[in-house]
Motif scaffolding. Structure first.
Motif, PDB file in Angstrom:
ATOM      1  N   MET A 165       0.821  -1.211   0.000  1.00  0.00           N
ATOM      2  CA  MET A 165       0.000   0.000   0.000  1.00  0.00           C
ATOM      3  C   MET A 165       0.861   1.269   0.000  1.00  0.00           C
ATOM      4  SD  MET A 165      -2.890  -1.415  -0.252  1.00  0.00           S
ATOM      5  CE  MET A 165      -4.019  -0.044  -0.104  1.00  0.00           C
ATOM      6  N   ARG A 166       2.069   1.175  -0.488  1.00  0.00           N
ATOM      7  CA  ARG A 166       2.966   2.327  -0.565  1.00  0.00           C
ATOM      8  C   ARG A 166       2.585   3.191  -1.772  1.00  0.00           C
ATOM      9  NH1 ARG A 166       7.687   3.866   1.652  1.00  0.00           N
ATOM     10  NH2 ARG A 166       9.164   5.099   0.418  1.00  0.00           N
ATOM     11  N   VAL A 167       2.366   4.459  -1.527  1.00  0.00           N
ATOM     12  CA  VAL A 167       1.980   5.404  -2.572  1.00  0.00           C
ATOM     13  C   VAL A 167       3.013   6.521  -2.643  1.00  0.00           C
ATOM     14  CG1 VAL A 167       0.198   6.973  -3.411  1.00  0.00           C
ATOM     15  CG2 VAL A 167      -0.456   4.933  -2.127  1.00  0.00           C
ATOM     16  N   MET A 168       3.453   6.833  -3.853  1.00  0.00           N
ATOM     17  CA  MET A 168       4.428   7.903  -4.028  1.00  0.00           C
ATOM     18  C   MET A 168       4.118   8.654  -5.316  1.00  0.00           C
ATOM     19  SD  MET A 168       8.034   6.133  -2.879  1.00  0.00           S
ATOM     20  CE  MET A 168       8.779   7.733  -2.589  1.00  0.00           C
ATOM     21  N   SER A 169       4.486   9.922  -5.356  1.00  0.00           N
ATOM     22  CA  SER A 169       4.373  10.708  -6.589  1.00  0.00           C
ATOM     23  C   SER A 169       5.519  11.714  -6.625  1.00  0.00           C
ATOM     24  CB  SER A 169       3.024  11.432  -6.661  1.00  0.00           C
ATOM     25  OG  SER A 169       2.911  12.400  -5.637  1.00  0.00           O
ATOM     26  N   LYS A 170       5.904  12.063  -7.836  1.00  0.00           N
ATOM     27  CA  LYS A 170       7.054  12.957  -7.979  1.00  0.00           C
ATOM     28  C   LYS A 170       6.970  13.687  -9.319  1.00  0.00           C
ATOM     29  CE  LYS A 170      12.115  13.031  -7.675  1.00  0.00           C
ATOM     30  NZ  LYS A 170      13.341  12.207  -7.512  1.00  0.00           N
ATOM     31  N   ASN A 171       7.267  14.972  -9.315  1.00  0.00           N
ATOM     32  CA  ASN A 171       7.322  15.734 -10.558  1.00  0.00           C
ATOM     33  C   ASN A 171       8.487  15.249 -11.415  1.00  0.00           C
ATOM     34  OD1 ASN A 171       5.198  17.336  -9.656  1.00  0.00           O
ATOM     35  ND2 ASN A 171       6.563  18.884  -8.794  1.00  0.00           N
ATOM     36  N   SER A 172       8.364  15.444 -12.717  1.00  0.00           N
ATOM     37  CA  SER A 172       9.444  15.097 -13.637  1.00  0.00           C
ATOM     38  C   SER A 172       9.844  16.352 -14.408  1.00  0.00           C
ATOM     39  CB  SER A 172       8.977  14.005 -14.605  1.00  0.00           C
ATOM     40  OG  SER A 172       8.123  14.558 -15.591  1.00  0.00           O
ATOM     41  N   PRO A 173      10.899  16.306 -15.202  1.00  0.00           N
ATOM     42  CA  PRO A 173      11.260  17.486 -16.001  1.00  0.00           C
ATOM     43  C   PRO A 173      10.175  17.895 -16.988  1.00  0.00           C
ATOM     44  CG  PRO A 173      13.101  15.953 -15.883  1.00  0.00           C
ATOM     45  CD  PRO A 173      11.927  15.249 -15.295  1.00  0.00           C
ATOM     46  N   ASN A 174       9.283  16.966 -17.363  1.00  0.00           N
ATOM     47  CA  ASN A 174       8.250  17.258 -18.347  1.00  0.00           C
ATOM     48  C   ASN A 174       6.878  17.519 -17.745  1.00  0.00           C
ATOM     49  OD1 ASN A 174       9.954  16.706 -20.738  1.00  0.00           O
ATOM     50  ND2 ASN A 174       9.966  14.632 -19.922  1.00  0.00           N
ATOM     51  N   TYR A 175       6.652  17.022 -16.527  1.00  0.00           N
ATOM     52  CA  TYR A 175       5.313  17.118 -15.942  1.00  0.00           C
ATOM     53  C   TYR A 175       5.338  17.503 -14.465  1.00  0.00           C
ATOM     54  CZ  TYR A 175       3.225  15.037 -20.088  1.00  0.00           C
ATOM     55  OH  TYR A 175       2.792  14.811 -21.376  1.00  0.00           O
ATOM     56  N   GLU A 176       4.338  18.309 -14.106  1.00  0.00           N
ATOM     57  CA  GLU A 176       4.056  18.611 -12.706  1.00  0.00           C
ATOM     58  C   GLU A 176       2.852  17.775 -12.280  1.00  0.00           C
ATOM     59  OE1 GLU A 176       2.201  22.264 -10.018  1.00  0.00           O
ATOM     60  OE2 GLU A 176       2.830  22.623 -12.095  1.00  0.00           O
ATOM     61  N   VAL A 177       2.966  17.077 -11.174  1.00  0.00           N
ATOM     62  CA  VAL A 177       1.875  16.241 -10.676  1.00  0.00           C
ATOM     63  C   VAL A 177       0.896  17.103  -9.881  1.00  0.00           C
ATOM     64  CG1 VAL A 177       1.251  14.249  -9.259  1.00  0.00           C
ATOM     65  CG2 VAL A 177       3.413  14.244 -10.537  1.00  0.00           C
ATOM     66  N   ILE A 178      -0.385  17.042 -10.247  1.00  0.00           N
ATOM     67  CA  ILE A 178      -1.442  17.712  -9.486  1.00  0.00           C
ATOM     68  C   ILE A 178      -2.259  16.600  -8.838  1.00  0.00           C
ATOM     69  CG2 ILE A 178      -3.373  19.322  -9.573  1.00  0.00           C
ATOM     70  CD1 ILE A 178      -2.203  20.426 -12.168  1.00  0.00           C
ATOM     71  N   ALA A 179      -1.902  16.274  -7.614  1.00  0.00           N
ATOM     72  CA  ALA A 179      -2.525  15.123  -6.938  1.00  0.00           C
ATOM     73  C   ALA A 179      -3.835  15.480  -6.270  1.00  0.00           C
ATOM     74  CB  ALA A 179      -1.547  14.535  -5.920  1.00  0.00           C
TER      75      ALA A 179
END
Length: 233
Positions: A165-179
């Motif tokens: 149940m591990r959840v992670m998110s991270k921005n990349s050089p191409n995309y910003e994550v809008i969680a």
């Protein structure tokens, strides 16, 4: 052709073998009638008193010419590293990666892969992957040689381990994550600020974007969101 590759007058710097050739191209018959000296006419062009636009120094010319050559070399180098070129794949996932490799390496596309499958420990994982970023930071030769799977990582746009149940998110050089969005997870393209909506129940993922469900026997589920890059205007 990029605007920064242009010399005054609208032509590419690459069209001129030398700086003197460029200066001569800006000299008119009327200039020569009055000046009767090509070197003086060239100097007036260099200083911005003659020609189509502002002055254009030798340093500017040489720097622009070097930049054009660097772009050409980078493009040639990129072509050498399209690992999937010439290969034939039976599975839809590998064909999808192959079809998008060159466009994602060159920046024409910024594809997001949603992948759901099992990791090396047999745990079910899923996530959204910035394909362009992974191509730039990972060796894809083992993937296209069928020695390794293309799977989500904890460093990708999003990652979820269904067992831990591990959840992670991270921005990349191409995309910003809008969680935190009423519409669920969204991705903002950093190049043109367009939103890619990965909600499977909406008609379209957004401007300049498309959604493709991949038929594959090697992965549990694969959906691709292709974004066609446009520069800000």
């Amino acid at each position: 052709m990029d605007e920064e590759d242009l010399a005054p007058g609208g032509k590419s710097v690459a069209e001129y073998a030398t700086y003197e050739d460029f200066l001569s191209s800006q000299v008119t018959e009327l200039d020569m009638f009055y000046l009767e000296d090509v070197n003086m006419a060239r100097k007036l062009v260099e200083l911005g008193y003659r020609g189509a636009r502002e002055g254009f120094s030798r340093e500017q010319f040489e720097a622009t010419k070097a930049a054009i050559e660097a772009k050409k070399q980078a493009a040639r180098q990129m072509q050498k590293h399209v690992f999937s070129a010439g290969k034939e794949f039976e599975d839809g996932m590998l064909r999808a990666l192959q079809q998008r490799e060159e466009a994602n390496r060159t920046g024409k596309q910024a594809s997001i892969f949603f992948i759901r499958d099992y990791n090396e420990f047999g745990q079910e994982i899923s996530g959204y992957v910035d394909y362009s970023h992974r191509l730039a930071t990972e060796d894809f030769e083992p993937i296209f040689n069928l020695r390794k799977k293309f799977l989500p990582k904890q460093t990708d746009l999003s990652f979820f381990n269904w067992e831990t149940m591990r959840v992670m998110s991270k921005n990349s050089p191409n995309y910003e994550v809008i969680a935190k969005s009423p519409n669920g997870m969204l991705f903002r393209n950093r190049r043109d600020s367009k939103i890619v909506n990965v909600d499977p129940y909406i008609y379209s993922p957004g401007d300049n974007s498309s959604r493709t469900v991949v038929s594959t026997k090697e992965y549990i589920s694969v959906v691709i969101f292709d974004h066609y890059n446009r520069r800000k205007t």
